[in-house]
Design a protein around this motif. Structure first.
Motif, PDB file in Angstrom:
ATOM      1  N   PRO A  25      52.084  40.787  47.448  1.00 16.86           N
ATOM      2  CA  PRO A  25      52.029  39.320  47.402  1.00 16.86           C
ATOM      3  C   PRO A  25      50.649  38.816  47.816  1.00 16.86           C
ATOM      4  CG  PRO A  25      54.013  40.079  48.523  1.00 16.86           C
ATOM      5  CD  PRO A  25      53.155  41.284  48.322  1.00 16.86           C
ATOM      6  N   GLY A  26      50.194  37.787  47.148  1.00 17.53           N
ATOM      7  CA  GLY A  26      48.876  37.238  47.465  1.00 17.53           C
ATOM      8  C   GLY A  26      48.222  36.673  46.233  1.00 17.53           C
ATOM      9  N   PRO A  27      46.885  36.669  46.213  1.00 18.30           N
ATOM     10  CA  PRO A  27      46.162  36.068  45.094  1.00 18.30           C
ATOM     11  C   PRO A  27      46.473  36.750  43.759  1.00 18.30           C
ATOM     12  CG  PRO A  27      44.696  36.501  46.950  1.00 18.30           C
ATOM     13  CD  PRO A  27      45.982  37.185  47.259  1.00 18.30           C
ATOM     14  N   ILE A  28      46.316  35.993  42.692  1.00 19.72           N
ATOM     15  CA  ILE A  28      46.385  36.558  41.343  1.00 19.72           C
ATOM     16  C   ILE A  28      45.135  37.404  41.141  1.00 19.72           C
ATOM     17  CG2 ILE A  28      46.346  36.020  38.880  1.00 19.72           C
ATOM     18  CD1 ILE A  28      47.754  33.351  39.629  1.00 19.72           C
ATOM     19  N   ASN A  29      45.336  38.675  40.862  1.00 17.19           N
ATOM     20  CA  ASN A  29      44.204  39.599  40.764  1.00 17.19           C
ATOM     21  C   ASN A  29      43.603  39.553  39.360  1.00 17.19           C
ATOM     22  OD1 ASN A  29      42.317  41.594  41.031  1.00 17.19           O
ATOM     23  ND2 ASN A  29      43.785  43.281  41.154  1.00 17.19           N
ATOM     24  N   LEU A  30      42.422  38.956  39.247  1.00 12.50           N
ATOM     25  CA  LEU A  30      41.649  38.990  38.004  1.00 12.50           C
ATOM     26  C   LEU A  30      40.381  39.804  38.196  1.00 12.50           C
ATOM     27  CD1 LEU A  30      42.129  35.314  36.765  1.00 12.50           C
ATOM     28  CD2 LEU A  30      43.326  37.390  36.011  1.00 12.50           C
ATOM     29  N   GLU A  31      40.478  40.819  39.042  1.00 18.77           N
ATOM     30  CA  GLU A  31      39.412  41.781  39.287  1.00 18.77           C
ATOM     31  C   GLU A  31      40.009  43.182  39.178  1.00 18.77           C
ATOM     32  OE1 GLU A  31      36.772  42.944  39.174  1.00 18.77           O
ATOM     33  OE2 GLU A  31      36.327  44.253  40.820  1.00 18.77           O
ATOM     34  N   ASN A  32      40.580  43.452  38.011  1.00 18.49           N
ATOM     35  CA  ASN A  32      41.218  44.739  37.761  1.00 18.49           C
ATOM     36  C   ASN A  32      40.240  45.803  37.278  1.00 18.49           C
ATOM     37  OD1 ASN A  32      44.349  44.311  38.014  1.00 18.49           O
ATOM     38  ND2 ASN A  32      43.560  42.478  37.005  1.00 18.49           N
ATOM     39  N   GLY A  33      38.950  45.475  37.234  1.00 18.82           N
ATOM     40  CA  GLY A  33      37.974  46.445  36.775  1.00 18.82           C
ATOM     41  C   GLY A  33      37.509  47.413  37.839  1.00 18.82           C
ATOM     42  N   PRO A 315      32.968  21.632  29.540  1.00 18.26           N
ATOM     43  CA  PRO A 315      31.679  21.263  30.122  1.00 18.26           C
ATOM     44  C   PRO A 315      31.489  22.001  31.445  1.00 18.26           C
ATOM     45  CG  PRO A 315      33.274  19.502  30.448  1.00 18.26           C
ATOM     46  CD  PRO A 315      33.922  20.491  29.538  1.00 18.26           C
ATOM     47  N   GLY A 316      30.270  22.435  31.687  1.00 18.71           N
ATOM     48  CA  GLY A 316      29.974  23.090  32.950  1.00 18.71           C
ATOM     49  C   GLY A 316      30.344  24.554  33.016  1.00 18.71           C
ATOM     50  N   ILE A 317      30.844  25.129  31.915  1.00 11.71           N
ATOM     51  CA  ILE A 317      31.214  26.547  31.876  1.00 11.71           C
ATOM     52  C   ILE A 317      30.441  27.241  30.763  1.00 11.71           C
ATOM     53  CG2 ILE A 317      33.054  28.234  31.506  1.00 11.71           C
ATOM     54  CD1 ILE A 317      33.439  26.711  34.079  1.00 11.71           C
ATOM     55  N   GLU A 318      29.787  28.323  31.096  1.00 19.39           N
ATOM     56  CA  GLU A 318      29.148  29.176  30.082  1.00 19.39           C
ATOM     57  C   GLU A 318      29.808  30.545  30.113  1.00 19.39           C
ATOM     58  OE1 GLU A 318      24.820  31.146  28.793  1.00 19.39           O
ATOM     59  OE2 GLU A 318      25.059  30.200  30.772  1.00 19.39           O
ATOM     60  N   VAL A 319      30.353  30.971  28.999  1.00 21.51           N
ATOM     61  CA  VAL A 319      30.906  32.314  28.862  1.00 21.51           C
ATOM     62  C   VAL A 319      29.780  33.219  28.390  1.00 21.51           C
ATOM     63  CG1 VAL A 319      32.613  33.763  27.711  1.00 21.51           C
ATOM     64  CG2 VAL A 319      33.200  31.411  28.339  1.00 21.51           C
ATOM     65  N   LEU A 320      29.516  34.274  29.143  1.00 15.80           N
ATOM     66  CA  LEU A 320      28.328  35.089  28.886  1.00 15.80           C
ATOM     67  C   LEU A 320      28.557  36.215  27.879  1.00 15.80           C
ATOM     68  CD1 LEU A 320      26.983  35.425  32.550  1.00 15.80           C
ATOM     69  CD2 LEU A 320      26.482  33.667  30.855  1.00 15.80           C
ATOM     70  N   THR A 321      29.796  36.588  27.653  1.00 13.83           N
ATOM     71  CA  THR A 321      30.099  37.717  26.787  1.00 13.83           C
ATOM     72  C   THR A 321      30.397  37.224  25.375  1.00 13.83           C
ATOM     73  OG1 THR A 321      31.144  38.662  28.745  1.00 13.83           O
ATOM     74  CG2 THR A 321      31.440  39.849  26.673  1.00 13.83           C
ATOM     75  N   PRO A 322      29.807  37.832  24.342  1.00 15.67           N
ATOM     76  CA  PRO A 322      30.015  37.355  22.967  1.00 15.67           C
ATOM     77  C   PRO A 322      31.466  37.462  22.520  1.00 15.67           C
ATOM     78  CG  PRO A 322      28.197  38.940  23.093  1.00 15.67           C
ATOM     79  CD  PRO A 322      28.898  38.983  24.401  1.00 15.67           C
ATOM     80  N   ASP A 323      31.805  36.731  21.454  1.00 19.31           N
ATOM     81  CA  ASP A 323      33.143  36.781  20.871  1.00 19.31           C
ATOM     82  C   ASP A 323      33.239  37.746  19.693  1.00 19.31           C
ATOM     83  OD1 ASP A 323      34.323  35.044  22.665  1.00 19.31           O
ATOM     84  OD2 ASP A 323      33.894  33.266  21.475  1.00 19.31           O
ATOM     85  N   ASP A 324      32.171  38.425  19.370  1.00 17.58           N
ATOM     86  CA  ASP A 324      32.212  39.479  18.367  1.00 17.58           C
ATOM     87  C   ASP A 324      33.167  40.559  18.870  1.00 17.58           C
ATOM     88  OD1 ASP A 324      31.750  41.748  16.782  1.00 17.58           O
ATOM     89  OD2 ASP A 324      29.609  41.318  16.567  1.00 17.58           O
ATOM     90  N   PRO A 325      34.264  40.835  18.155  1.00 17.50           N
ATOM     91  CA  PRO A 325      35.264  41.798  18.661  1.00 17.50           C
ATOM     92  C   PRO A 325      34.704  43.193  18.880  1.00 17.50           C
ATOM     93  CG  PRO A 325      35.714  41.210  16.375  1.00 17.50           C
ATOM     94  CD  PRO A 325      34.660  40.257  16.863  1.00 17.50           C
ATOM     95  N   ARG A 326      33.550  43.497  18.308  1.00 20.78           N
ATOM     96  CA  ARG A 326      32.920  44.794  18.554  1.00 20.78           C
ATOM     97  C   ARG A 326      32.278  44.861  19.925  1.00 20.78           C
ATOM     98  NH1 ARG A 326      28.956  44.775  13.449  1.00 20.78           N
ATOM     99  NH2 ARG A 326      28.685  42.661  14.307  1.00 20.78           N
ATOM    100  N   LEU A 327      32.096  43.687  20.568  1.00 20.12           N
ATOM    101  CA  LEU A 327      31.251  43.618  21.763  1.00 20.12           C
ATOM    102  C   LEU A 327      31.999  43.202  23.024  1.00 20.12           C
ATOM    103  CD1 LEU A 327      28.036  41.939  20.264  1.00 20.12           C
ATOM    104  CD2 LEU A 327      28.581  44.375  20.456  1.00 20.12           C
ATOM    105  N   TYR A 328      33.328  43.187  23.008  1.00 23.70           N
ATOM    106  CA  TYR A 328      34.044  42.865  24.246  1.00 23.70           C
ATOM    107  C   TYR A 328      35.330  43.669  24.352  1.00 23.70           C
ATOM    108  CZ  TYR A 328      37.279  39.825  21.607  1.00 23.70           C
ATOM    109  OH  TYR A 328      38.221  39.346  20.733  1.00 23.70           O
ATOM    110  N   GLY A 329      35.810  43.778  25.595  1.00 23.63           N
ATOM    111  CA  GLY A 329      37.099  44.385  25.888  1.00 23.63           C
ATOM    112  C   GLY A 329      37.821  43.517  26.889  1.00 23.63           C
ATOM    113  N   ALA A 330      38.262  44.105  27.998  1.00 23.38           N
ATOM    114  CA  ALA A 330      38.998  43.342  29.006  1.00 23.38           C
ATOM    115  C   ALA A 330      38.088  42.424  29.806  1.00 23.38           C
ATOM    116  CB  ALA A 330      39.717  44.301  29.953  1.00 23.38           C
ATOM    117  N   THR A 372      38.564  39.966  35.010  1.00 22.68           N
ATOM    118  CA  THR A 372      39.143  41.155  34.396  1.00 22.68           C
ATOM    119  C   THR A 372      40.657  41.140  34.544  1.00 22.68           C
ATOM    120  OG1 THR A 372      37.184  42.370  35.155  1.00 22.68           O
ATOM    121  CG2 THR A 372      38.975  43.654  34.203  1.00 22.68           C
ATOM    122  N   PRO A 373      41.395  40.791  33.492  1.00 21.84           N
ATOM    123  CA  PRO A 373      42.853  40.897  33.550  1.00 21.84           C
ATOM    124  C   PRO A 373      43.282  42.358  33.586  1.00 21.84           C
ATOM    125  CG  PRO A 373      42.157  40.384  31.327  1.00 21.84           C
ATOM    126  CD  PRO A 373      40.917  40.328  32.186  1.00 21.84           C
ATOM    127  N   GLY A 374      44.520  42.582  33.957  1.00 18.49           N
ATOM    128  CA  GLY A 374      45.074  43.931  33.984  1.00 18.49           C
ATOM    129  C   GLY A 374      46.436  43.965  33.329  1.00 18.49           C
TER     130      GLY A 374
END
Length: 394
Positions: A25-33, A315-330, A372-374
């Protein structure tokens, strides 16, 4: 089983998968990497193996495990990876594998050049810097353009290969730990080979979430983790050396427990975590039941796209990882553009929204927050992230 995009969206199925794991129990873990969870079944097998080895001690290890058990486990892993069992050996983790490959690579002469980019793991950078000090080579450091694309990534390396004709060795991370960028490994290795440059691949985040074939990639040397997306106990990694290239890696500090023709001589010889190794057949069975890298990867990419598709327009959010499916995973990273301190924003995500993420720095694109979702992450968890980004980014 989850082998395609439709199954990746099946929240009911993934709820049943999540129930295979205990979650504190605790925070939602979005650091599964950082490292992965073990399922109940794996945990129970691991505990049984700890108890058994503690009882039997060297009697079982000397009479069975060292002679038969480890060979069978190694063959099972080789089948999962699609390589010969003579091409792999176990290590403590990917870092240990990569350090051994770098320090024992024997084709460098004083004045040769070695290469790494801003996106490599810090320990890999320091290992190549060590070569500069102790082998008399020159370290070439490059930075990738931001935002990155398939074409700009290839151009960065092509330019380096032409500009630095004395290059002999380079590090390449398959899935970068800072931004989650997936590098076009096969195309880069092909270019490197044309210029006489060997590649040591950091596959720490790749094995278990990306589908790939090592012979097709053309990689001769690589290090991987079993404790991230495969789901093993901590302390397990893999060293890979293409059999025809074994002679280019020296035995580790004159290691003599195995013949020169045996890859196991290329890593330090010591007493390993035997119960963890004995648990691997259960780990591999669970991995296959969840659809392997295809099933896991599709689910993780789906969760990633849920929040990225919303965040792109915020506004105020920059996603740094491309959306090209060849270039991203989790893994995908973001930045709050109206805030200078990304660590503080990670703390706000935790304290105000119960979301655990991690801040990262060191890449040319600047400080960021890694998400990083898990396999225990739900679409509802991602909705909480979307809400937080919308409110904090404004």
């Amino acid at each position: 089983m989850p082998r395609n995009e439709d199954n990746a969206r099946d929240e009911h199925f993934w709820q049943t998968v999540a129930r295979r794991y205990d979650v504190e129990p605790g925070p939602i873990n979005l650091e599964n990497g950082y490292f992965g969870r073990m399922t109940h079944r794996v945990m129970e097998a691991y505990q049984r193996n700890i108890d058994f080895i503690n009882r039997s001690n060297s009697v079982h290890v000397r009479q069975h495990f060292d002679q038969i058990g480890i060979a069978d486990i190694r063959a099972d892993l080789a089948e999962l990876m699609g390589v010969s069992d003579q091409a792999i050996t176990f290590s403590q983790n990917a870092t240990a594998s990569l350090q051994a490959l770098i320090r024992n690579y024997n084709r460098l002469q004083p004045g040769d050049q070695v290469l790494y980019s801003d996106l490599e793991y810090e320990t890999v950078k320091s290992a190549l810097n060590w070569l500069e000090r102790y082998r008399g080579v020159q370290v070439i450091r490059i930075e990738h353009a931001h935002p990155a694309s398939y074409e700009t990534l290839l151009a960065s390396y092509q330019e380096a290969f032409v500009r630095y004709p004395r290059l002999k060795l380079m590090a390449l991370t398959h899935v970068t730990h800072r931004t989650g960028l997936v590098m076009p490994v096969q195309a880069i290795v092909e270019m490197a080979t044309e210029h006489g440059v060997d590649v040591i691949l950091d596959g720490a985040h790749a094995l278990g979430q990306l589908e790939f074939d090592l012979p097709t990639l053309g990689v001769a040397f690589a290090g991987f983790n079993l404790q991230k997306w495969i789901g093993s106990p901590l302390s397990l990694g893999v060293t890979y050396i293409a059999p025809e290239r074994l002679a280019d890696i020296d035995p580790d500090m004159g290691e003599t427990h195995f013949p020169l023709t045996d890859i196991r001589s290329r890593t330090p010889h010591s007493t390993p975590n035997i119960p963890a190794l004995m648990t691997l057949p259960t780990v591999f069975a669970e991995h296959r039941e969840l659809g392997g890298a295809a099933g896991k990867g599709a689910r993780l990419a789906y969760l990633r796209n849920l929040w990225v598709s919303e965040a792109r327009a915020m506004p105020g959010i920059e996603v740094l990882t491309p959306d090209d499916p060849r270039l991203y995973g989790a893994i995908t990273s973001l930045r709050f553009t109206r805030q200078a301190d990304q660590q503080r924003m990670a703390e706000r995500l935790l304290n105000e929204y119960n979301l655990f993420t991690v801040a990262r720095s060191g890449s040319a694109c600047g400080p960021c927050i890694r998400v990083t979702p898990g396999l225990t992450t739900s679409a509802q968890d991602i909705d909480q992230l979307i809400k937080a980004l919308a409110e904090l980014g404004g």
